[in-house]
Write a protein that holds these residues in place. Structure first.
Motif, PDB file in Angstrom:
ATOM      1  N   ARG A   1       9.234 -15.416  13.125  1.00  0.00           N
ATOM      2  CA  ARG A   1       9.079 -14.019  13.856  1.00  0.00           C
ATOM      3  C   ARG A   1       9.587 -12.867  12.689  1.00  0.00           C
ATOM      4  N   SER A   2       8.762 -11.797  12.673  1.00  0.00           N
ATOM      5  CA  SER A   2       9.178 -10.727  11.785  1.00  0.00           C
ATOM      6  C   SER A   2       9.148  -9.415  12.404  1.00  0.00           C
ATOM      7  N   ARG A   3      10.052  -8.662  12.534  1.00  0.00           N
ATOM      8  CA  ARG A   3      10.227  -7.426  13.326  1.00  0.00           C
ATOM      9  C   ARG A   3       9.431  -6.221  12.741  1.00  0.00           C
ATOM     10  N   PRO A   4       8.534  -5.781  13.505  1.00  0.00           N
ATOM     11  CA  PRO A   4       7.830  -4.731  12.879  1.00  0.00           C
ATOM     12  C   PRO A   4       8.683  -3.348  12.595  1.00  0.00           C
ATOM     13  N   VAL A   5       8.306  -2.731  11.959  1.00  0.00           N
ATOM     14  CA  VAL A   5       9.222  -1.261  11.989  1.00  0.00           C
ATOM     15  C   VAL A   5       8.814  -0.597  13.304  1.00  0.00           C
ATOM     16  N   PRO A   6      10.223   0.253  13.604  1.00  0.00           N
ATOM     17  CA  PRO A   6       9.944   0.659  15.173  1.00  0.00           C
ATOM     18  C   PRO A   6       9.026   1.692  15.562  1.00  0.00           C
ATOM     19  N   VAL A   7       8.710   2.529  14.245  1.00  0.00           N
ATOM     20  CA  VAL A   7       7.912   3.617  14.729  1.00  0.00           C
ATOM     21  C   VAL A   7       6.471   3.824  14.000  1.00  0.00           C
ATOM     22  N   ARG A   8       5.564   3.842  14.689  1.00  0.00           N
ATOM     23  CA  ARG A   8       4.336   4.158  13.576  1.00  0.00           C
ATOM     24  C   ARG A   8       3.640   5.554  14.207  1.00  0.00           C
ATOM     25  N   VAL A   9       3.749   6.394  13.294  1.00  0.00           N
ATOM     26  CA  VAL A   9       3.021   7.804  13.247  1.00  0.00           C
ATOM     27  C   VAL A   9       1.742   7.542  13.515  1.00  0.00           C
ATOM     28  N   PRO A  10       1.104   8.260  14.641  1.00  0.00           N
ATOM     29  CA  PRO A  10      -0.311   8.447  14.694  1.00  0.00           C
ATOM     30  C   PRO A  10      -1.113   8.680  13.304  1.00  0.00           C
ATOM     31  N   GLY A  11      -1.920   7.536  13.235  1.00  0.00           N
ATOM     32  CA  GLY A  11      -2.825   7.900  11.916  1.00  0.00           C
ATOM     33  C   GLY A  11      -2.424   6.839  10.898  1.00  0.00           C
ATOM     34  N   THR A  12      -1.251   5.948  11.216  1.00  0.00           N
ATOM     35  CA  THR A  12      -0.981   5.011  10.336  1.00  0.00           C
ATOM     36  C   THR A  12      -1.288   3.557  11.202  1.00  0.00           C
TER      37      THR A  12
ATOM     38  N   VAL B   1       5.019   4.411  -1.894  1.00  0.00           N
ATOM     39  CA  VAL B   1       4.171   5.568  -2.181  1.00  0.00           C
ATOM     40  C   VAL B   1       2.772   5.461  -1.171  1.00  0.00           C
ATOM     41  N   ASP B   2       2.555   6.501  -0.490  1.00  0.00           N
ATOM     42  CA  ASP B   2       1.277   6.609  -0.108  1.00  0.00           C
ATOM     43  C   ASP B   2       0.520   7.852  -0.258  1.00  0.00           C
ATOM     44  N   ILE B   3      -0.960   7.849  -0.141  1.00  0.00           N
ATOM     45  CA  ILE B   3      -1.616   9.183  -0.262  1.00  0.00           C
ATOM     46  C   ILE B   3      -1.544   9.922   0.983  1.00  0.00           C
ATOM     47  N   ALA B   4      -1.518   9.005   2.237  1.00  0.00           N
ATOM     48  CA  ALA B   4      -1.884   9.805   3.490  1.00  0.00           C
ATOM     49  C   ALA B   4      -0.400  10.308   4.047  1.00  0.00           C
ATOM     50  N   ARG B   5      -0.689  11.646   4.640  1.00  0.00           N
ATOM     51  CA  ARG B   5       0.516  12.155   4.986  1.00  0.00           C
ATOM     52  C   ARG B   5       1.453  11.592   6.243  1.00  0.00           C
ATOM     53  N   PRO B   6       0.589  10.892   7.151  1.00  0.00           N
ATOM     54  CA  PRO B   6       1.037  10.160   8.268  1.00  0.00           C
ATOM     55  C   PRO B   6       1.889   8.978   7.688  1.00  0.00           C
ATOM     56  N   ALA B   7       1.359   8.247   6.631  1.00  0.00           N
ATOM     57  CA  ALA B   7       2.148   6.943   6.374  1.00  0.00           C
ATOM     58  C   ALA B   7       3.463   7.451   5.627  1.00  0.00           C
ATOM     59  N   VAL B   8       3.382   8.624   4.836  1.00  0.00           N
ATOM     60  CA  VAL B   8       4.601   9.263   4.287  1.00  0.00           C
ATOM     61  C   VAL B   8       5.642   9.409   5.414  1.00  0.00           C
ATOM     62  N   ALA B   9       5.209  10.293   6.667  1.00  0.00           N
ATOM     63  CA  ALA B   9       6.131  10.648   7.739  1.00  0.00           C
ATOM     64  C   ALA B   9       6.674   9.321   8.364  1.00  0.00           C
ATOM     65  N   SER B  10       5.760   8.253   8.568  1.00  0.00           N
ATOM     66  CA  SER B  10       5.981   6.985   8.984  1.00  0.00           C
ATOM     67  C   SER B  10       7.181   6.474   8.406  1.00  0.00           C
ATOM     68  N   THR B  11       7.069   6.331   7.097  1.00  0.00           N
ATOM     69  CA  THR B  11       8.126   5.722   6.425  1.00  0.00           C
ATOM     70  C   THR B  11       9.475   6.266   6.378  1.00  0.00           C
ATOM     71  N   ARG B  12       9.356   7.643   6.102  1.00  0.00           N
ATOM     72  CA  ARG B  12      10.436   8.372   6.346  1.00  0.00           C
ATOM     73  C   ARG B  12      11.434   8.013   7.562  1.00  0.00           C
TER      74      ARG B  12
ATOM     75  N   ASP C   1     -19.728   3.811  -0.705  1.00  0.00           N
ATOM     76  CA  ASP C   1     -18.825   3.819  -1.731  1.00  0.00           C
ATOM     77  C   ASP C   1     -17.849   5.103  -1.605  1.00  0.00           C
ATOM     78  N   GLU C   2     -18.010   5.854  -0.669  1.00  0.00           N
ATOM     79  CA  GLU C   2     -17.257   7.153  -0.648  1.00  0.00           C
ATOM     80  C   GLU C   2     -15.878   6.689   0.402  1.00  0.00           C
ATOM     81  N   LEU C   3     -14.906   6.577  -0.270  1.00  0.00           N
ATOM     82  CA  LEU C   3     -13.461   6.303   0.390  1.00  0.00           C
ATOM     83  C   LEU C   3     -12.988   7.355   1.544  1.00  0.00           C
ATOM     84  N   PRO C   4     -12.684   6.878   2.605  1.00  0.00           N
ATOM     85  CA  PRO C   4     -12.458   7.994   3.590  1.00  0.00           C
ATOM     86  C   PRO C   4     -11.159   8.865   3.245  1.00  0.00           C
ATOM     87  N   THR C   5     -11.140  10.054   3.784  1.00  0.00           N
ATOM     88  CA  THR C   5      -9.925  10.638   3.204  1.00  0.00           C
ATOM     89  C   THR C   5      -8.960  11.253   4.260  1.00  0.00           C
ATOM     90  N   ARG C   6      -9.313  10.603   5.644  1.00  0.00           N
ATOM     91  CA  ARG C   6      -8.627  10.741   6.794  1.00  0.00           C
ATOM     92  C   ARG C   6      -9.036   9.777   7.886  1.00  0.00           C
TER      93      ARG C   6
END
Length: 235
Positions: free
Chosen positions: A18-29, A77-88, A129-134
């Motif tokens: 078992r591996s404990r997930p991080v406790p908070v996932r900001v919407p969008g991550t 590092v992540d380019i997505a703002r929700p990911a940065v917020a979640s990690t912080r 081939d167009e990567l999503p931006t959000r």
């Protein structure tokens, strides 16, 4: 990052640990999945005492894993703002010393060098081939090849590795593990597949199965994919 199988609470790997997930996932991550758990096994082995960079960090799970097993320094590092917020948020909640930066892959770290670089990139082949931006698709769409982000990581990772440094990546064998090994080798990083794990398709792969079959990436009856962990060392 592959699609969801996990829910809140503990997550059990195929091996039963078992591996404990991080406790908070900001919407969008995205939730912690089989691929992150598989790569975390290598992080626990390789990170202690080393300077670690986690690119495409998402919720910060791998960066936090590195911090908790005794990495000497951790940057995420992540380019997505929700990911940065979640990690912080998660690094604060877990009292983990993680330097969190927003930006495109290795650009935010400049001339810094690391002993270990880990990455769980978006790697599911997509009809465009167009990567999503959000949105959540940003966590898994890797363009028609599935390799749009992964290939950039392979091309540039040697530039942020200290001499003798290690890179650890995870992706689906659907997009070609040999291509990853060859691309890393061409940049002076000798790599091998250190782990494989067969998992059932989740929602995204299920929805795209017919399209993937039409491209010859899946067999007629395939309902599972193999995750591979690639570990390489800079000469």
């Amino acid at each position: 990052m592959t699609e969801a199988y996990a829910r809140t609470g503990s997550i059990t790997t195929t091996g039963g640990r078992r591996s404990r997930p991080v406790p908070v996932r900001v919407p969008g991550t995205y939730r912690v999945q089989h691929d992150s758990l598989l790569l975390a096994e290598q992080v626990r082995r390789l990170a202690p005492g080393r300077r670690v960079l986690d690119v495409c960090t998402g919720s910060g799970f791998l960066a936090l894993t590195a911090a908790r097993v005794g990495a000497s320094a951790v940057t995420a590092v992540d380019i997505a703002r929700p990911a940065v917020a979640s990690t912080r948020i998660n690094s604060l909640l877990l009292r983990a010393a993680v330097d969190v930066r927003r930006g495109d892959l290795f650009a935010p770290v400049g001339q810094q060098r690391f002993d270990l670089v880990v990455c769980n990139p978006p790697y599911v082949p997509a009809p465009t081939d167009e990567l999503p931006t959000r949105g959540l698709a940003r966590a898994w769409d890797g363009a028609t090849s599935g390799r749009a982000v992964l290939d950039r990581v392979c091309d540039d990772v040697a530039g942020v590795l200290a001499p003798g440094g290690t890179v650890a990546l995870v992706h689906s064998s659907v997009i070609g593990e040999e291509k990853t090994l060859e691309r890393l080798a061409s940049r002076g990083v000798q790599a091998e597949v250190v782990c494989r794990r067969l998992i059932p398709f989740g929602p995204v792969m299920t929805n795209r199965a017919d399209w993937l079959r039409s491209r010859g990436l899946l067999g007629p009856e395939e309902q599972e994919e193999t995750l591979v962990v690639v570990v390489g060392r800079r000469a």
